[in-house]
Scaffold this motif. Structure first.
Motif, short mmCIF file in Angstrom:
data_model
loop_
_atom_site.label_atom_id
_atom_site.label_comp_id
_atom_site.label_asym_id
_atom_site.label_seq_id
_atom_site.Cartn_x
_atom_site.Cartn_y
_atom_site.Cartn_z
N SER A 115 8.18 -2.39 -10.36
CA SER A 115 6.72 -2.30 -10.38
C SER A 115 6.25 -1.32 -9.31
N VAL A 116 5.09 -0.72 -9.55
CA VAL A 116 4.39 0.06 -8.54
C VAL A 116 2.95 -0.44 -8.50
N THR A 117 2.31 -0.24 -7.35
CA THR A 117 0.94 -0.72 -7.16
C THR A 117 0.03 0.44 -6.78
N ASN A 118 -1.11 0.53 -7.45
CA ASN A 118 -2.13 1.52 -7.14
C ASN A 118 -3.40 0.80 -6.68
N GLU A 119 -4.00 1.29 -5.61
CA GLU A 119 -5.25 0.74 -5.11
C GLU A 119 -6.29 1.86 -5.03
N ILE A 120 -7.45 1.60 -5.63
CA ILE A 120 -8.50 2.60 -5.76
C ILE A 120 -9.83 1.97 -5.39
N GLU A 121 -10.69 2.74 -4.72
CA GLU A 121 -12.05 2.31 -4.42
C GLU A 121 -13.03 3.24 -5.12
N LEU A 122 -14.02 2.64 -5.75
CA LEU A 122 -15.16 3.37 -6.31
C LEU A 122 -16.38 2.91 -5.53
N GLY A 123 -16.96 3.80 -4.72
CA GLY A 123 -18.02 3.39 -3.81
C GLY A 123 -19.27 4.23 -3.94
N VAL A 124 -20.37 3.69 -3.47
CA VAL A 124 -21.67 4.35 -3.50
C VAL A 124 -22.06 4.77 -2.09
N ARG A 138 -13.41 -2.45 -5.89
CA ARG A 138 -11.99 -2.27 -5.56
C ARG A 138 -11.14 -2.59 -6.79
N LEU A 139 -10.28 -1.67 -7.12
CA LEU A 139 -9.40 -1.82 -8.28
C LEU A 139 -7.96 -1.82 -7.79
N ARG A 140 -7.20 -2.82 -8.22
CA ARG A 140 -5.78 -2.91 -7.87
C ARG A 140 -4.97 -3.08 -9.16
N ASP A 141 -4.08 -2.13 -9.41
CA ASP A 141 -3.22 -2.16 -10.59
C ASP A 141 -1.77 -2.32 -10.17
N VAL A 142 -1.08 -3.26 -10.81
CA VAL A 142 0.37 -3.38 -10.66
C VAL A 142 0.97 -2.99 -12.00
N ILE A 143 1.70 -1.88 -12.02
CA ILE A 143 2.30 -1.37 -13.26
C ILE A 143 3.77 -1.77 -13.26
N THR A 144 4.21 -2.43 -14.34
CA THR A 144 5.56 -3.00 -14.39
C THR A 144 6.30 -2.53 -15.63
N ASN A 145 7.59 -2.24 -15.45
CA ASN A 145 8.49 -1.95 -16.55
C ASN A 145 9.29 -3.22 -16.84
N HIS A 146 9.11 -3.80 -18.01
CA HIS A 146 9.75 -5.07 -18.37
C HIS A 146 11.07 -4.88 -19.10
#
Length: 337
Positions: free
Chosen positions: A314-323, A171-179
């Motif tokens: 900020s925006v948040t992206n959630e991604i799953e890489l699964g088998v 599970r990958l969670r990214d929070v992208i922020t403009n400072h």
């Protein structure tokens, strides 16, 4: 914690753990890596010196990732000039593309290298943990990557990567922020790259409901893979997702009874590219959630389709890489796409 399980081992690392290491030789000399393994048979490496991207990826000893012929190179050797991209690109299970560009070299208003700069920036405040959280044993890496420019942008990705002891999912969670005080255009594409032996001539790609169009002339078949062919050109397909809040792409091989999927939230990643390169020695299939339509920054700006991150937001992206393991699991997954 699972006391009955712990009674059976001397050290929980028999089953799951994270080992941090550093490369000693070659073009990647000095690069740090965090190597994950768990009881489900999942093994992968997180590269804190390269935007916390994923490099190696295997399941029960079977490789899933495509590793480019260049191998890992130090981010300190990064060269942003157009002619140097193919001399440097390492590929690996995940390459983060952005935040200034994700396609070919762009030059209007600056120098925006192919696939952008972010994957060549080391993470700060990087750390790993492996611990019990209730009955779940969690393996986790966290860190933050800043892409900044004096007198200009300051964007960051706060990334968390985790799996569990018995899980076949990353599970990958990214929070992208403009400072900064100004709104900032940003481009972001998650370049998941898969290779042999999962990728073979009888492997297939399926997706949730999407509207597809070829992104490179001659791109004809996004579903069926082929055996490697000397000199074969690449194919690229653009997909506009049509499946609501969540979308997915899957590469699988029924003969091997093995597959891998990429599932993602569509709110900030409304589109999806499929890259198919059946050329000998560059044999790769990629699944690529993204926030772009034209890949090149110049083309996106001209079309008025550059995503913009408002000041101090900020925006948040959630991604799953699964088998997917076994025919039953593969077919049930495909049926529910």
């Amino acid at each position: 914690m699972n006391i009955e399980l712990l009674k059976k081992v001397g050290n929980v690392e028999q089953l799951a753990g994270i080992r941090e290491a550093q490369l000693l030789r070659g073009r990647g000399q000095g690069i740090r890596m965090a190597e994950f393994h768990n009881a489900a048979g999942l093994r992968f490496s997180v590269m804190p010196d390269r935007c916390m991207d994923l490099y190696d990826l295997s399941y029960k000893g079977v490789n899933l990732a495509f590793l480019g012929k260049n191998g890992l190179s130090s981010p300190h050797a990064f060269n942003p000039f157009d002619s140097e991209f193919t001399e440097q690109w390492a590929a690996g299970a995940l390459v983060t593309c952005g935040l200034d560009n994700v396609g070919d070299q762009a030059v209007q208003g600056g120098n925006y290298p192919t696939h952008g700069r972010i994957s060549n920036i080391p993470a700060s405040s990087f750390g790993t943990t492996a611990r019990w959280e209730g009955e779940r044993y969690v393996l986790r890496a966290e860190g933050e990557v800043h892409q900044a420019q004096i007198f200009g942008r300051h964007l960051s990705i706060r990334r968390t990567i985790e799996t569990g002891m018995d899980e076949k999912v990353i599970r990958l969670r990214d929070v992208i922020t403009n400072h900064e005080a100004e709104d900032e255009p940003y481009m972001l594409l998650y370049h998941f790259n898969f290779g042999y032996p999962l990728l073979q001539g009888d492997s297939l790609v399926r997706t949730t409901k999407m509207i597809q169009s070829p992104a490179i002339e001659g791109s004809a078949d996004s579903i069926h893979m082929t055996e490697p062919e000397d000199g074969r050109p690449q194919e690229l397909f653009f997909n506009e997702t049509q499946s609501g809040d969540r979308a997915c792409g899957v590469l699988y091989n029924e003969r091997l009874e093995l597959g891998v999927y990429v599932a993602y939230d569509t709110k900030n990643l409304p589109n999806f590219f499929q890259w198919k390169y059946m050329k000998s020695h560059d044999y790769v299939a990629a699944l690529e959630p993204c926030n772009v339509t034209p890949l090149n920054r110049d083309d996106a700006a001209a079309a008025g389709k550059l995503a913009v991150l408002p000041a101090y937001s900020s925006v948040t992206n959630e991604i799953e890489l699964g088998v997917l393991d076994g025919l039953q699991e593969i077919r049930a997954f495909i049926a529910n796409l």
